[in-house]
Design an enzyme around this catalytic site. Sequence first.
Site, mmCIF file in Angstrom:
data_model
loop_
_atom_site.group_PDB
_atom_site.id
_atom_site.type_symbol
_atom_site.label_atom_id
_atom_site.label_comp_id
_atom_site.label_asym_id
_atom_site.label_seq_id
_atom_site.Cartn_x
_atom_site.Cartn_y
_atom_site.Cartn_z
ATOM 1 N N ASP A 84 -6.732 -6.071 -15.527
ATOM 2 C CA ASP A 84 -7.340 -6.748 -14.503
ATOM 3 C C ASP A 84 -8.803 -6.936 -14.916
ATOM 4 O O ASP A 84 -9.301 -5.863 -15.680
ATOM 5 C CB ASP A 84 -7.122 -6.271 -13.016
ATOM 6 C CG ASP A 84 -7.364 -7.161 -11.949
ATOM 7 O OD1 ASP A 84 -7.787 -8.403 -12.363
ATOM 8 O OD2 ASP A 84 -7.095 -7.172 -10.716
ATOM 9 N N ASP A 119 -11.554 -14.158 -11.757
ATOM 10 C CA ASP A 119 -11.205 -14.850 -10.693
ATOM 11 C C ASP A 119 -12.186 -14.386 -9.272
ATOM 12 O O ASP A 119 -12.584 -13.204 -9.594
ATOM 13 C CB ASP A 119 -9.899 -14.850 -10.146
ATOM 14 C CG ASP A 119 -9.380 -13.754 -9.925
ATOM 15 O OD1 ASP A 119 -9.208 -12.937 -10.950
ATOM 16 O OD2 ASP A 119 -8.927 -13.525 -8.689
ATOM 17 N N ALA A 190 -5.648 -12.080 -3.672
ATOM 18 C CA ALA A 190 -6.232 -12.036 -2.538
ATOM 19 C C ALA A 190 -5.335 -12.102 -1.129
ATOM 20 O O ALA A 190 -5.873 -12.504 -0.181
ATOM 21 C CB ALA A 190 -7.367 -13.098 -2.117
ATOM 22 N N CYS A 273 14.840 10.283 1.771
ATOM 23 C CA CYS A 273 15.942 9.517 0.699
ATOM 24 C C CYS A 273 16.415 10.589 -0.237
ATOM 25 O O CYS A 273 16.716 11.688 0.071
ATOM 26 C CB CYS A 273 15.125 8.698 -0.228
ATOM 27 S SG CYS A 273 14.174 9.293 -1.723
ATOM 28 N N CYS A 275 16.266 10.950 -3.579
ATOM 29 C CA CYS A 275 15.662 11.057 -5.150
ATOM 30 C C CYS A 275 15.540 12.864 -5.505
ATOM 31 O O CYS A 275 15.666 13.564 -4.416
ATOM 32 C CB CYS A 275 14.303 10.568 -5.024
ATOM 33 S SG CYS A 275 12.883 11.433 -4.363
ATOM 34 N N CYS A 278 13.247 14.330 -2.922
ATOM 35 C CA CYS A 278 13.774 14.493 -1.617
ATOM 36 C C CYS A 278 15.006 15.394 -1.406
ATOM 37 O O CYS A 278 15.111 16.223 -0.400
ATOM 38 C CB CYS A 278 14.235 13.272 -1.039
ATOM 39 S SG CYS A 278 12.837 12.164 -0.715
HETATM 40 N N1 GUN Z 1 -6.129 -7.385 -7.141
HETATM 41 C C1 GUN Z 1 -5.772 -7.640 -5.992
HETATM 42 N N2 GUN Z 1 -6.188 -8.909 -5.690
HETATM 43 C C2 GUN Z 1 -6.729 -9.364 -6.772
HETATM 44 C C3 GUN Z 1 -7.097 -10.767 -6.837
HETATM 45 O O1 GUN Z 1 -7.167 -11.428 -5.768
HETATM 46 N N3 GUN Z 1 -7.605 -10.992 -8.308
HETATM 47 C C4 GUN Z 1 -7.655 -10.046 -9.129
HETATM 48 N N4 GUN Z 1 -8.032 -10.292 -10.249
HETATM 49 N N5 GUN Z 1 -7.258 -8.862 -8.911
HETATM 50 C C5 GUN Z 1 -6.719 -8.646 -7.625
HETATM 51 ZN ZN ZN Z 2 12.613 10.820 -2.031
#
Ligand code: GUN
Ligand code: ZN
Length: 659
Positions: A84, A119, A190, A273, A275, A278
């Site tokens: 990201d 963004d 978002a 659960c 796993c 658990c």
């Molecule tokens: N991680 C969570 N939401 C967003 C987003 O709207 N844009 C970016 N780039 N990373 C995110």
């Molecule tokens: Zn578990």
Amino acid sequence: MFEIKSKDNMGRVGVLKTKHGNVKTPALMPVIHPRKQAIDVGKYGADIVITNAYLIYKDENLKQKAIDEGLHKLINFDGPIMTDSGSFQLSVYGDVEITNREVIEFQELIKTDIGTSLDIPTAPFVERQKAEEDLEITLKRAREAVDYKKEKNMEMLLNSVVQGSTFLDLRRKCASELSKLDADLYPIGAVVPLMESYHYKDLVDVVMNSMSELADDRPRHLMGAGHPMIFALCVAMGCDLFDSAAYILYAEDDRLLSVRGTYKLENLTEMPCSCEVCSKYTPDDLRAMSKEQRRDLIAQHNLYVSFAELRLIRQAIYEGSLMELVEERCRAHPALLEAVRHLGNYSEDLEKYNPRSKKSAFFYTGPESLYRSEVIRHMQKLRQMPKKKNLVILPPNRKPYSKFFSGKLGDFYIYGDEKDCDLENTDFMVLDIPFGLIPLEIDELYPLSQNDAPKIHDVDSIEFMEDFIYEFIEYYDQVLIHYKVNDNLELGLLNKYSKSDEIRYVKNDISKIKAIADYQFGFGAGEALFSGNINIEKSKKTGKIRHIYDGKVLIVNMRASDSFLILSKEGAKRLHNAMNYPQNRVVVNKDAEPFALDGKSVFCKFVTDCDDNIRSNDEVLIVNEEDKLLGYGKTLLGSCEIKEFDSGQAVKTRKGMKK
Ligand code: GUN
Ligand code: ZN
């Protein structure tokens, strides 16, 4: 770089190809913190991870190490990595110390597999002007990133994030503009605030409106979605990738993820659960541990349930039971149930992507099932169907219904005034949940018999059947309703029909196969396919129709599992002659012509046109641009996808027309 293997509604099982290996989707990318990662997520099932390029860029040590040794070494993961861009930090702190170009260049430099442009994540429910201004910047940066990637001949795949806040027209506009770019993946951004505040209904609007304009041939990623409770719903809407730090953030807070919601360790008497964690520990054991040890074990559980849910979802797509899973999962929280009910308003969108035939039967799980795309599809077909003069409505019995009706049918009520009823010119239909009216001649076609619903009807189902009858009464001269049908319903204006003795259902194989052909290929197909000296061969064991010939020439086979007709060479020729272009056709260009004639499968990149009514698993004709018949086969994708994809198969050819 992306191929679809199996589909159900808008959900797909696919393969995303990267330099560091292939990933089966839908997939979850656990968030890796570049500095303080404690959990080896690969060990617990992660095939792909996501980390933050901006956090690496801002830390001199990490930055240098990433540049020198590469990102994979830095975070010690040798599978595909997505990065990201710092947009999330931008949305939290209002500013970041990096430009769009810089972050793109940096991600390529450290050899990420999938990079992201900078963004602007616009929060939900902001002023429209703010959303519009932010969107302009997001779009400008996405274009700049794509141009920059081309200019520098970059190897990494590129994310272009859909924004637009909760303004659905802005989401559509953004998705449509981004789809024109040559980006590789489309995250939807978002949405974290919507999920944190349980605004799942708004999430459905945002995702469905983004999806409606996004290219089908690229993976879509729901950014920041990491709670397994919502995976099935989001996959059904077309999401292929999820990412989240939830597994570790929740663990730090002593919270355990589950498809039923979230458990606080302090409230647990039993582990929730099966796993490894658990099974091995009790809640008291965990509570007695050091904070760190406990966190790691809970994170391990959180990853386990998340990957287990994705496996289950992929299996549901393979067998065609994704919506049953969605409806089941959405009972975990009223806000999710509201979301799945709201998704019913998008059934026509889902229908375009939904295969016509599936391996598993349609199970009614509650009133939401009445709005599934299979039901909407059947209603559309019934409306288009040419109607006879009269309609007889029968009560449901065992399925296939037509097998268990014969001879005298019992007492009937008549809707309106009694007139002379021309029983030769009558449609016979059963009224049942969930498909409403089912013509007896086509009742063996999937899913009209391959379904089940409780015999104790809920109020919604009863209203649904009443609405169905009231709509169809309008299409007929006279409607006769069996007395048993009336038991549950509140239909006004009914009088006893005096000549009930004369109403008999007489089975007729020829009209049955014609009706099935009309329903499957379009009205008129039945007459065209089944002319001449029609000869019907049935299974000795089951009595079901298997092969249909003209004299000794095979026209179609009828598939036992779903009663769909499978064309032979002769059947394909007849259908091609009778049905106008572009009905039932996939059109290929000159390059593909010899291959199709030869019986080789058709690849999407050679397709120049396609009937909009084609769905995956349909039996179709393969023609050239002059509408010459080249072959016939079974589609692997729907028309929307066939038109958009540049790679992968569109039609598995059964036979080419070459002599
Ligand atoms: N991680 C969570 N939401 C967003 C987003 O709207 N844009 C970016 N780039 N990373 C995110
Ligand atoms: Zn578990």
